[in-house]
Design a protein around this motif. Structure first.
Motif, PDB file in Angstrom:
ATOM      1  N   MET A  93       0.841  -1.181   0.000  1.00  0.00           N
ATOM      2  CA  MET A  93       0.000   0.000   0.000  1.00  0.00           C
ATOM      3  C   MET A  93       0.886   1.244   0.000  1.00  0.00           C
ATOM      4  O   MET A  93       1.888   1.310   0.696  1.00  0.00           O
ATOM      5  N   THR A  94       0.493   2.225  -0.793  1.00  0.00           N
ATOM      6  CA  THR A  94       1.244   3.473  -0.886  1.00  0.00           C
ATOM      7  C   THR A  94       0.544   4.563  -0.080  1.00  0.00           C
ATOM      8  O   THR A  94      -0.662   4.751  -0.205  1.00  0.00           O
ATOM      9  N   VAL A  95       1.313   5.266   0.732  1.00  0.00           N
ATOM     10  CA  VAL A  95       0.803   6.379   1.531  1.00  0.00           C
ATOM     11  C   VAL A  95       1.561   7.631   1.125  1.00  0.00           C
ATOM     12  O   VAL A  95       2.782   7.601   0.993  1.00  0.00           O
ATOM     13  N   LYS A  96       0.831   8.734   0.912  1.00  0.00           N
ATOM     14  CA  LYS A  96       1.464  10.011   0.574  1.00  0.00           C
ATOM     15  C   LYS A  96       1.078  11.039   1.623  1.00  0.00           C
ATOM     16  O   LYS A  96      -0.075  11.174   1.985  1.00  0.00           O
ATOM     17  N   LYS A  97       2.074  11.743   2.114  1.00  0.00           N
ATOM     18  CA  LYS A  97       1.861  12.827   3.087  1.00  0.00           C
ATOM     19  C   LYS A  97       2.561  14.067   2.559  1.00  0.00           C
ATOM     20  O   LYS A  97       3.622  13.976   1.945  1.00  0.00           O
ATOM     21  N   THR A  98       1.979  15.228   2.825  1.00  0.00           N
ATOM     22  CA  THR A  98       2.613  16.496   2.472  1.00  0.00           C
ATOM     23  C   THR A  98       2.811  17.289   3.751  1.00  0.00           C
ATOM     24  O   THR A  98       1.898  17.396   4.563  1.00  0.00           O
ATOM     25  N   VAL A  99       4.031  17.804   3.929  1.00  0.00           N
ATOM     26  CA  VAL A  99       4.354  18.563   5.130  1.00  0.00           C
ATOM     27  C   VAL A  99       5.047  19.862   4.747  1.00  0.00           C
ATOM     28  O   VAL A  99       5.511  20.024   3.621  1.00  0.00           O
ATOM     29  N   GLU A 100       5.118  20.772   5.704  1.00  0.00           N
ATOM     30  CA  GLU A 100       5.685  22.097   5.461  1.00  0.00           C
ATOM     31  C   GLU A 100       7.197  22.161   5.676  1.00  0.00           C
ATOM     32  O   GLU A 100       7.876  22.972   5.060  1.00  0.00           O
ATOM     33  N   ASN A 101       7.728  21.312   6.582  1.00  0.00           N
ATOM     34  CA  ASN A 101       9.138  21.446   6.941  1.00  0.00           C
ATOM     35  C   ASN A 101       9.706  20.117   7.440  1.00  0.00           C
ATOM     36  O   ASN A 101       8.991  19.133   7.582  1.00  0.00           O
ATOM     37  N   VAL A 102      10.995  20.129   7.742  1.00  0.00           N
ATOM     38  CA  VAL A 102      11.681  18.907   8.139  1.00  0.00           C
ATOM     39  C   VAL A 102      11.231  18.408   9.517  1.00  0.00           C
ATOM     40  O   VAL A 102      11.233  17.200   9.766  1.00  0.00           O
ATOM     41  N   VAL A 103      10.832  19.300  10.387  1.00  0.00           N
ATOM     42  CA  VAL A 103      10.329  18.878  11.706  1.00  0.00           C
ATOM     43  C   VAL A 103       9.059  18.047  11.535  1.00  0.00           C
ATOM     44  O   VAL A 103       8.911  16.972  12.132  1.00  0.00           O
ATOM     45  N   GLN A 104       8.148  18.523  10.696  1.00  0.00           N
ATOM     46  CA  GLN A 104       6.927  17.762  10.419  1.00  0.00           C
ATOM     47  C   GLN A 104       7.261  16.461   9.682  1.00  0.00           C
ATOM     48  O   GLN A 104       6.639  15.423   9.931  1.00  0.00           O
ATOM     49  N   ALA A 105       8.240  16.512   8.780  1.00  0.00           N
ATOM     50  CA  ALA A 105       8.645  15.311   8.048  1.00  0.00           C
ATOM     51  C   ALA A 105       9.165  14.253   9.011  1.00  0.00           C
ATOM     52  O   ALA A 105       8.815  13.075   8.899  1.00  0.00           O
ATOM     53  N   LYS A 106       9.985  14.662   9.969  1.00  0.00           N
ATOM     54  CA  LYS A 106      10.527  13.720  10.957  1.00  0.00           C
ATOM     55  C   LYS A 106       9.393  13.068  11.739  1.00  0.00           C
ATOM     56  O   LYS A 106       9.390  11.850  11.953  1.00  0.00           O
ATOM     57  N   SER A 107       8.411  13.854  12.125  1.00  0.00           N
ATOM     58  CA  SER A 107       7.261  13.329  12.862  1.00  0.00           C
ATOM     59  C   SER A 107       6.481  12.313  12.013  1.00  0.00           C
ATOM     60  O   SER A 107       6.102  11.245  12.509  1.00  0.00           O
ATOM     61  N   GLU A 108       6.261  12.625  10.749  1.00  0.00           N
ATOM     62  CA  GLU A 108       5.534  11.707   9.866  1.00  0.00           C
ATOM     63  C   GLU A 108       6.317  10.425   9.632  1.00  0.00           C
ATOM     64  O   GLU A 108       5.734   9.339   9.596  1.00  0.00           O
ATOM     65  N   VAL A 109       7.627  10.533   9.455  1.00  0.00           N
ATOM     66  CA  VAL A 109       8.454   9.338   9.272  1.00  0.00           C
ATOM     67  C   VAL A 109       8.352   8.456  10.507  1.00  0.00           C
ATOM     68  O   VAL A 109       8.187   7.232  10.406  1.00  0.00           O
ATOM     69  N   GLU A 110       8.408   9.047  11.687  1.00  0.00           N
ATOM     70  CA  GLU A 110       8.286   8.270  12.927  1.00  0.00           C
ATOM     71  C   GLU A 110       6.936   7.573  13.008  1.00  0.00           C
ATOM     72  O   GLU A 110       6.846   6.411  13.424  1.00  0.00           O
ATOM     73  N   LYS A 111       5.868   8.279  12.623  1.00  0.00           N
ATOM     74  CA  LYS A 111       4.527   7.667  12.615  1.00  0.00           C
ATOM     75  C   LYS A 111       4.474   6.494  11.644  1.00  0.00           C
ATOM     76  O   LYS A 111       3.911   5.443  11.958  1.00  0.00           O
ATOM     77  N   LEU A 112       5.031   6.680  10.445  1.00  0.00           N
ATOM     78  CA  LEU A 112       5.019   5.608   9.448  1.00  0.00           C
ATOM     79  C   LEU A 112       5.796   4.396   9.935  1.00  0.00           C
ATOM     80  O   LEU A 112       5.356   3.255   9.774  1.00  0.00           O
ATOM     81  N   VAL A 113       6.946   4.626  10.552  1.00  0.00           N
ATOM     82  CA  VAL A 113       7.752   3.525  11.087  1.00  0.00           C
ATOM     83  C   VAL A 113       6.977   2.803  12.183  1.00  0.00           C
ATOM     84  O   VAL A 113       6.981   1.572  12.251  1.00  0.00           O
ATOM     85  N   SER A 114       6.266   3.551  13.015  1.00  0.00           N
ATOM     86  CA  SER A 114       5.506   2.925  14.109  1.00  0.00           C
ATOM     87  C   SER A 114       4.321   2.105  13.596  1.00  0.00           C
ATOM     88  O   SER A 114       3.807   1.254  14.314  1.00  0.00           O
ATOM     89  N   THR A 115       3.907   2.348  12.346  1.00  0.00           N
ATOM     90  CA  THR A 115       2.798   1.573  11.775  1.00  0.00           C
ATOM     91  C   THR A 115       3.274   0.438  10.875  1.00  0.00           C
ATOM     92  O   THR A 115       2.472  -0.187  10.186  1.00  0.00           O
ATOM     93  N   GLY A 116       4.600   0.189  10.860  1.00  0.00           N
ATOM     94  CA  GLY A 116       5.099  -0.975  10.153  1.00  0.00           C
ATOM     95  C   GLY A 116       5.951  -0.717   8.924  1.00  0.00           C
ATOM     96  O   GLY A 116       6.467  -1.662   8.326  1.00  0.00           O
ATOM     97  N   TYR A 117       6.090   0.518   8.515  1.00  0.00           N
ATOM     98  CA  TYR A 117       6.973   0.822   7.388  1.00  0.00           C
ATOM     99  C   TYR A 117       8.419   0.878   7.888  1.00  0.00           C
ATOM    100  O   TYR A 117       8.674   1.345   8.992  1.00  0.00           O
ATOM    101  N   SER A 118       9.342   0.423   7.073  1.00  0.00           N
ATOM    102  CA  SER A 118      10.754   0.575   7.422  1.00  0.00           C
ATOM    103  C   SER A 118      11.276   1.860   6.785  1.00  0.00           C
ATOM    104  O   SER A 118      10.636   2.422   5.891  1.00  0.00           O
ATOM    105  N   HIS A 119      12.433   2.309   7.214  1.00  0.00           N
ATOM    106  CA  HIS A 119      13.031   3.508   6.616  1.00  0.00           C
ATOM    107  C   HIS A 119      13.294   3.299   5.122  1.00  0.00           C
ATOM    108  O   HIS A 119      13.260   4.249   4.354  1.00  0.00           O
TER     109      HIS A 119
END
Length: 110
Positions: free
Chosen positions: A1-27
């Motif tokens: 499954m493909t998930v797309k997120k749009t964020v304003e800055n790297v701080v938000q990007a880091k938060s989204e990456v952490e959320k994705l990893v916590s739901t089973g996606y790897s880096h």
């Protein structure tokens, strides 16, 4: 499954990456795009996410991107990461506004 997120800055990007990893996606399943190539590379490196490369794009698209505009290259790479053509066009418009696009796709690296 493909998930797309749009964020304003790297701080938000880091938060989204952490959320994705916590739901089973790897880096290795996560790609971050920025319109500025250096910014995108720096963020990808800092957040330990994957780059779209030969494995995802294939030889012909990789070679084509060497002579394409930045917008064409980004759309091609986002499609290789799992977006449809229409989704990639919309995402590229978001990049034009200075936003970051995050794509998570478990199927590309398996």
């Amino acid at each position: 499954m493909t998930v797309k997120k749009t964020v304003e800055n790297v701080v938000q990007a880091k938060s989204e990456v952490e959320k994705l990893v916590s739901t089973g996606y790897s880096h290795d399943d996560i790609y971050i795009f920025a319109h500025d190539e250096k910014r995108g590379n720096d963020i990808t490196e800092a957040l330990d996410t994957e780059k779209v490369g030969l494995k995802e794009e294939g030889v012909l698209n990789t070679l084509k991107n060497l002579v394409s505009s930045r917008g064409d290259e980004l759309r091609s790479k986002m499609e290789a990461a799992g977006l449809t053509t229409t989704e990639a066009e919309t995402a590229e418009e978001e990049l034009d506004q200075g936003k970051l696009v995050i794509i998570a796709n478990k199927t590309n690296n398996k």
